[in-house]
Design a protein around this motif. Sequence first.
Motif, PDB file in Angstrom:
ATOM      1  N   GLY A   1     -24.346   6.273  20.339  1.00 25.25           N
ATOM      2  CA  GLY A   1     -25.452   5.979  21.249  1.00 25.25           C
ATOM      3  C   GLY A   1     -26.007   4.583  21.038  1.00 25.25           C
ATOM      4  O   GLY A   1     -26.321   3.870  22.007  1.00 25.25           O
ATOM      5  N   ILE A   2     -26.129   4.177  19.782  1.00 28.15           N
ATOM      6  CA  ILE A   2     -26.582   2.811  19.477  1.00 28.15           C
ATOM      7  C   ILE A   2     -25.594   1.796  20.040  1.00 28.15           C
ATOM      8  O   ILE A   2     -25.982   0.806  20.680  1.00 28.15           O
ATOM      9  CB  ILE A   2     -26.740   2.638  17.960  1.00 28.15           C
ATOM     10  CG1 ILE A   2     -27.895   3.504  17.439  1.00 28.15           C
ATOM     11  CG2 ILE A   2     -26.965   1.166  17.601  1.00 28.15           C
ATOM     12  CD1 ILE A   2     -27.947   3.603  15.930  1.00 28.15           C
ATOM     13  N   ALA A   3     -24.300   2.036  19.823  1.00 28.14           N
ATOM     14  CA  ALA A   3     -23.274   1.107  20.304  1.00 28.14           C
ATOM     15  C   ALA A   3     -23.246   1.028  21.821  1.00 28.14           C
ATOM     16  O   ALA A   3     -22.978  -0.040  22.396  1.00 28.14           O
ATOM     17  CB  ALA A   3     -21.911   1.527  19.768  1.00 28.14           C
TER      18      ALA A   3
ATOM     19  N   VAL B   1     -35.915   7.196  18.864  1.00 26.85           N
ATOM     20  CA  VAL B   1     -35.965   8.299  19.835  1.00 26.85           C
ATOM     21  C   VAL B   1     -35.386   9.574  19.231  1.00 26.85           C
ATOM     22  O   VAL B   1     -35.983  10.663  19.325  1.00 26.85           O
ATOM     23  CB  VAL B   1     -35.203   7.922  21.117  1.00 26.85           C
ATOM     24  CG1 VAL B   1     -35.030   9.137  22.023  1.00 26.85           C
ATOM     25  CG2 VAL B   1     -35.929   6.809  21.865  1.00 26.85           C
ATOM     26  N   LEU B   2     -34.234   9.460  18.590  1.00 26.26           N
ATOM     27  CA  LEU B   2     -33.542  10.648  18.097  1.00 26.26           C
ATOM     28  C   LEU B   2     -34.157  11.195  16.808  1.00 26.26           C
ATOM     29  O   LEU B   2     -34.113  12.405  16.558  1.00 26.26           O
ATOM     30  CB  LEU B   2     -32.064  10.350  17.899  1.00 26.26           C
ATOM     31  CG  LEU B   2     -31.309   9.929  19.173  1.00 26.26           C
ATOM     32  CD1 LEU B   2     -29.834   9.751  18.882  1.00 26.26           C
ATOM     33  CD2 LEU B   2     -31.515  10.930  20.289  1.00 26.26           C
ATOM     34  N   THR B   3     -34.745  10.323  15.997  1.00 25.21           N
ATOM     35  CA  THR B   3     -35.475  10.792  14.819  1.00 25.21           C
ATOM     36  C   THR B   3     -36.721  11.556  15.246  1.00 25.21           C
ATOM     37  O   THR B   3     -37.032  12.620  14.700  1.00 25.21           O
ATOM     38  CB  THR B   3     -35.854   9.622  13.912  1.00 25.21           C
ATOM     39  OG1 THR B   3     -34.660   8.959  13.460  1.00 25.21           O
ATOM     40  CG2 THR B   3     -36.640  10.103  12.698  1.00 25.21           C
ATOM     41  N   GLY B   4     -37.412  11.012  16.250  1.00 24.95           N
ATOM     42  CA  GLY B   4     -38.594  11.698  16.757  1.00 24.95           C
ATOM     43  C   GLY B   4     -38.253  13.061  17.322  1.00 24.95           C
ATOM     44  O   GLY B   4     -38.966  14.051  17.083  1.00 24.95           O
ATOM     45  N   GLY B   5     -37.146  13.139  18.072  1.00 25.51           N
ATOM     46  CA  GLY B   5     -36.716  14.432  18.594  1.00 25.51           C
ATOM     47  C   GLY B   5     -36.350  15.403  17.499  1.00 25.51           C
ATOM     48  O   GLY B   5     -36.612  16.608  17.598  1.00 25.51           O
ATOM     49  N   GLY B   6     -35.744  14.887  16.433  1.00 29.43           N
ATOM     50  CA  GLY B   6     -35.404  15.740  15.303  1.00 29.43           C
ATOM     51  C   GLY B   6     -36.633  16.279  14.599  1.00 29.43           C
ATOM     52  O   GLY B   6     -36.684  17.459  14.218  1.00 29.43           O
ATOM     53  N   GLU B   7     -37.649  15.436  14.447  1.00 26.15           N
ATOM     54  CA  GLU B   7     -38.872  15.870  13.789  1.00 26.15           C
ATOM     55  C   GLU B   7     -39.593  16.948  14.598  1.00 26.15           C
ATOM     56  O   GLU B   7     -40.190  17.869  14.041  1.00 26.15           O
ATOM     57  CB  GLU B   7     -39.792  14.669  13.566  1.00 26.15           C
ATOM     58  CG  GLU B   7     -39.267  13.686  12.531  1.00 26.15           C
ATOM     59  CD  GLU B   7     -40.080  12.408  12.468  1.00 26.15           C
ATOM     60  OE1 GLU B   7     -40.924  12.194  13.375  1.00 26.15           O
ATOM     61  OE2 GLU B   7     -39.863  11.616  11.524  1.00 26.15           O
ATOM     62  N   GLN B   8     -39.522  16.836  15.915  1.00 23.73           N
ATOM     63  CA  GLN B   8     -40.208  17.808  16.778  1.00 23.73           C
ATOM     64  C   GLN B   8     -39.451  19.125  16.904  1.00 23.73           C
ATOM     65  O   GLN B   8     -40.010  20.112  17.385  1.00 23.73           O
ATOM     66  CB  GLN B   8     -40.409  17.224  18.174  1.00 23.73           C
ATOM     67  CG  GLN B   8     -41.358  16.042  18.247  1.00 23.73           C
ATOM     68  CD  GLN B   8     -41.454  15.511  19.666  1.00 23.73           C
ATOM     69  OE1 GLN B   8     -42.093  16.111  20.529  1.00 23.73           O
ATOM     70  NE2 GLN B   8     -40.806  14.398  19.922  1.00 23.73           N
ATOM     71  N   SER B   9     -38.195  19.138  16.512  1.00 25.22           N
ATOM     72  CA  SER B   9     -37.381  20.329  16.702  1.00 25.22           C
ATOM     73  C   SER B   9     -36.874  20.942  15.401  1.00 25.22           C
ATOM     74  O   SER B   9     -36.264  22.019  15.422  1.00 25.22           O
ATOM     75  CB  SER B   9     -36.170  19.988  17.582  1.00 25.22           C
ATOM     76  OG  SER B   9     -35.382  18.972  16.969  1.00 25.22           O
ATOM     77  N   GLY B  10     -37.085  20.249  14.291  1.00 23.00           N
ATOM     78  CA  GLY B  10     -36.568  20.737  13.027  1.00 23.00           C
ATOM     79  C   GLY B  10     -35.085  20.485  12.862  1.00 23.00           C
ATOM     80  O   GLY B  10     -34.449  21.053  11.970  1.00 23.00           O
TER      81      GLY B  10
ATOM     82  N   MET C   1     -29.218   5.326  30.959  1.00 26.10           N
ATOM     83  CA  MET C   1     -28.751   6.443  30.127  1.00 26.10           C
ATOM     84  C   MET C   1     -28.700   6.078  28.651  1.00 26.10           C
ATOM     85  O   MET C   1     -28.579   6.967  27.799  1.00 26.10           O
ATOM     86  CB  MET C   1     -27.355   6.895  30.573  1.00 26.10           C
ATOM     87  CG  MET C   1     -27.348   7.827  31.769  1.00 26.10           C
ATOM     88  SD  MET C   1     -28.264   9.370  31.498  1.00 26.10           S
ATOM     89  CE  MET C   1     -27.361  10.087  30.124  1.00 26.10           C
ATOM     90  N   GLU C   2     -28.791   4.806  28.340  1.00 26.42           N
ATOM     91  CA  GLU C   2     -28.526   4.367  26.961  1.00 26.42           C
ATOM     92  C   GLU C   2     -29.748   4.404  26.051  1.00 26.42           C
ATOM     93  O   GLU C   2     -29.649   4.079  24.874  1.00 26.42           O
ATOM     94  CB  GLU C   2     -27.917   2.971  26.975  1.00 26.42           C
ATOM     95  CG  GLU C   2     -26.422   2.960  27.206  1.00 26.42           C
ATOM     96  CD  GLU C   2     -26.013   3.396  28.608  1.00 26.42           C
ATOM     97  OE1 GLU C   2     -25.392   4.469  28.744  1.00 26.42           O
ATOM     98  OE2 GLU C   2     -26.313   2.681  29.580  1.00 26.42           O
ATOM     99  N   TYR C   3     -30.900   4.796  26.577  1.00 24.53           N
ATOM    100  CA  TYR C   3     -32.098   4.840  25.741  1.00 24.53           C
ATOM    101  C   TYR C   3     -32.238   6.200  25.063  1.00 24.53           C
ATOM    102  O   TYR C   3     -33.261   6.869  25.157  1.00 24.53           O
ATOM    103  CB  TYR C   3     -33.328   4.462  26.575  1.00 24.53           C
ATOM    104  CG  TYR C   3     -33.338   2.981  26.894  1.00 24.53           C
ATOM    105  CD1 TYR C   3     -33.989   2.085  26.045  1.00 24.53           C
ATOM    106  CD2 TYR C   3     -32.631   2.474  27.980  1.00 24.53           C
ATOM    107  CE1 TYR C   3     -33.966   0.723  26.308  1.00 24.53           C
ATOM    108  CE2 TYR C   3     -32.595   1.118  28.244  1.00 24.53           C
ATOM    109  CZ  TYR C   3     -33.262   0.243  27.398  1.00 24.53           C
ATOM    110  OH  TYR C   3     -33.225  -1.100  27.640  1.00 24.53           O
TER     111      TYR C   3
END
Length: 239
Positions: A190-192, A217-226, A25-27
């Motif tokens: 999430g990082i911790a 992971v989360l930056t990529g998701g942000g870029e794909q979703s605005g 779950m931590e990824y």
Amino acid sequence: MTTLERFDPTGIQRVLCIVAHPDDMEYGGSAAIAEWTSQGIEVSYLLLTAGEAGMRGVSPEIAGPLRAAEQRAACDVVGVTDLTILDLPDGLVEHSIETRRRIAHAIRKARPDAVFTMTWDLEAGWGLNHADHRATGLAVVDAIRDADNPWLFREQLTDGLTEWKTTWLIATAHRPTHAIEVSEQALELGIASLAAHRDYLAALPDHPTPHDLVTGVLTGGGEQSGLGYALPVHAYRMG
């Protein structure tokens, strides 16, 4: 380019996360969980194994309790108090009727509005997917339906336990359709939570740092979703 729709958690009060191993779950997933627990959503974790075969050079007798303890610490970081670890054999999880039975029982007990799991595809973003991830994901898909069928695993339906219909199945690293928005604070949690798997990660010298991996992971998701930061997921509305 925006391709993912923002996932709206309105109406979700309880979530059950079902994965194969400590750290699954931590990824990135635990950042979304941190976001949701901060909003008052109740989240439980069900792990099918203790990950006892996951540390080369460390015997299962030592690795299992160690990894379970690290998972408990990771849960504490993101506000998850309910952690259950089953006794299925790490590396040998089967997409079987018995696995479905045990997952269906957990779903009927937790009565979640949404179930989280990992991709069951053979190929995932990091390469060929682990056998346990594939078996677990498929068993979760089937068990969600099993849990809603009063004629399956009928021996479970005693002492007030009833069938349960889950509204959402949410799969990470699985051909994303939606993005779960997370705050910068949830990103840091999430990082911790990944960093809490200290000894496990130390046994993987080529592993990216928790900061780099989760942020990526989360930056990529942000870029794909605005959105700013977001977890990309495939959200299935269960019929």
